[in-house]
Design an enzyme around this catalytic site. Structure first.
Site, PDB file in Angstrom:
ATOM      1  N   LEU A  62       9.063 -27.544  79.250  1.00  0.00           N
ATOM      2  CA  LEU A  62       8.639 -27.645  80.641  1.00  0.00           C
ATOM      3  C   LEU A  62       8.699 -29.116  81.020  1.00  0.00           C
ATOM      4  O   LEU A  62       8.396 -29.993  80.204  1.00  0.00           O
ATOM      5  CB  LEU A  62       7.204 -27.130  80.827  1.00  0.00           C
ATOM      6  CG  LEU A  62       6.968 -25.618  80.670  1.00  0.00           C
ATOM      7  CD1 LEU A  62       5.482 -25.300  80.850  1.00  0.00           C
ATOM      8  CD2 LEU A  62       7.806 -24.809  81.644  1.00  0.00           C
ATOM      9  N   ASP A  63       9.075 -29.389  82.271  1.00  0.00           N
ATOM     10  CA  ASP A  63       9.105 -30.768  82.742  1.00  0.00           C
ATOM     11  C   ASP A  63       7.728 -31.412  82.593  1.00  0.00           C
ATOM     12  O   ASP A  63       6.701 -30.722  82.619  1.00  0.00           O
ATOM     13  CB  ASP A  63       9.525 -30.820  84.221  1.00  0.00           C
ATOM     14  CG  ASP A  63      11.000 -30.482  84.423  1.00  0.00           C
ATOM     15  OD1 ASP A  63      11.750 -30.510  83.437  1.00  0.00           O
ATOM     16  OD2 ASP A  63      11.383 -30.200  85.570  1.00  0.00           O
ATOM     17  N   PHE A  64       7.731 -32.725  82.500  1.00  0.00           N
ATOM     18  CA  PHE A  64       6.518 -33.534  82.327  1.00  0.00           C
ATOM     19  C   PHE A  64       5.398 -33.112  83.285  1.00  0.00           C
ATOM     20  O   PHE A  64       4.249 -32.923  82.881  1.00  0.00           O
ATOM     21  CB  PHE A  64       6.904 -35.004  82.546  1.00  0.00           C
ATOM     22  CG  PHE A  64       5.750 -35.958  82.604  1.00  0.00           C
ATOM     23  CD1 PHE A  64       5.076 -36.323  81.450  1.00  0.00           C
ATOM     24  CD2 PHE A  64       5.354 -36.516  83.812  1.00  0.00           C
ATOM     25  CE1 PHE A  64       4.015 -37.214  81.499  1.00  0.00           C
ATOM     26  CE2 PHE A  64       4.297 -37.405  83.866  1.00  0.00           C
ATOM     27  CZ  PHE A  64       3.628 -37.754  82.704  1.00  0.00           C
TER      28      PHE A  64
END
Length: 219
Positions: A62-64
């Site tokens: 998952l993105d930051f």
């Protein structure tokens, strides 16, 4: 673009489900999925998990700024079997997002190919020549009374990097709090990226049980 250094993340990883084969976790916003090359970016989901689960491997990222459900394998066999499910696109995922402005339709599909923007790393771009096919379905689940924002349930049909973020921007309704794909107002309208992995469904690779995990949105 200057190298990204992640600020310290106080958020904790919640374990939603655990057996001897796999974990389902809730990733906090503001935590990298994997440690970066820079030692200042060591703190990450994988780095934290292997302290307690030395054999843990991430099956996806998952993105930051994105929070929500991640699936983690606890051995090589399970990793291989679940990777096949990801490749065959039999794993179902939905996300909750809050988009800028008032979407004109109750539901729709965004079908725009995505490619790396080599000149503007880490950005992605829409490119009909070199982009990989990318589709996102959305369903409106709430609207701001003054039309400032729209809450949607996203179902990505493909899993490209930054897909939901760039698709939202391309239809003129970027996700609130997004630092990469925004307009003049949308980034300042939320203290974090308002994108959350809400549900994940798959077949348990060992028990063959249908698994449906739900993790409600924190915003």
């Amino acid at each position: 673009m200057a190298e990204f250094i992640a600020p310290p993340c106080d958020g904790v990883i919640d374990i939603l489900y655990q057996d001897e084969h796999l974990l389902l976790i809730n990733k906090p916003s503001g935590l990298l999925s994997l440690s970066g090359k820079n030692p200042l970016n060591k703190d990450a989901v994988h780095y934290r998990l292997v302290q307690d689960f030395p054999t843990a491997t991430l099956l996806h990222r998952l993105d930051f700024g994105t929070s929500g459900i991640m699936l983690v394998a606890l051995n090589k066999q399970v990793n291989g079997l679940l990777t096949q499910q990801f490749q065959q696109r039999t794993i179902g995922k939905t996300y909750t997002a809050v988009l800028y402005g008032d979407l004109p339709n109750e539901q729709g599909e965004i079908d725009l190919p995505i490619a790396k923007d080599v000149e503007h790393f880490p950005l992605m771009k829409i490119c009909h020549d070199t982009g990989k096919p990318a589709k996102s379905h959305y369903q409106v689940i709430g609207r701001h009374p003054q039309g400032l924002s729209t809450r949607v349930r996203f179902t990505p049909i493909s899993g490209r990097t930054h897909q939901l973020r760039i698709h939202s921007q391309q239809i003129g309704h970027p996700i609130l709090g997004c630092d990469l794909y925004h307009n003049q107002q949308s980034q300042q309208m939320a203290p974090r990226l308002l994108l959350h992995a809400t549900s994940l469904s798959f077949i348990h690779p060992i028990t063959l049980e249908k698994m449906n995990c739900i993790c409600s949105s924190p915003f």
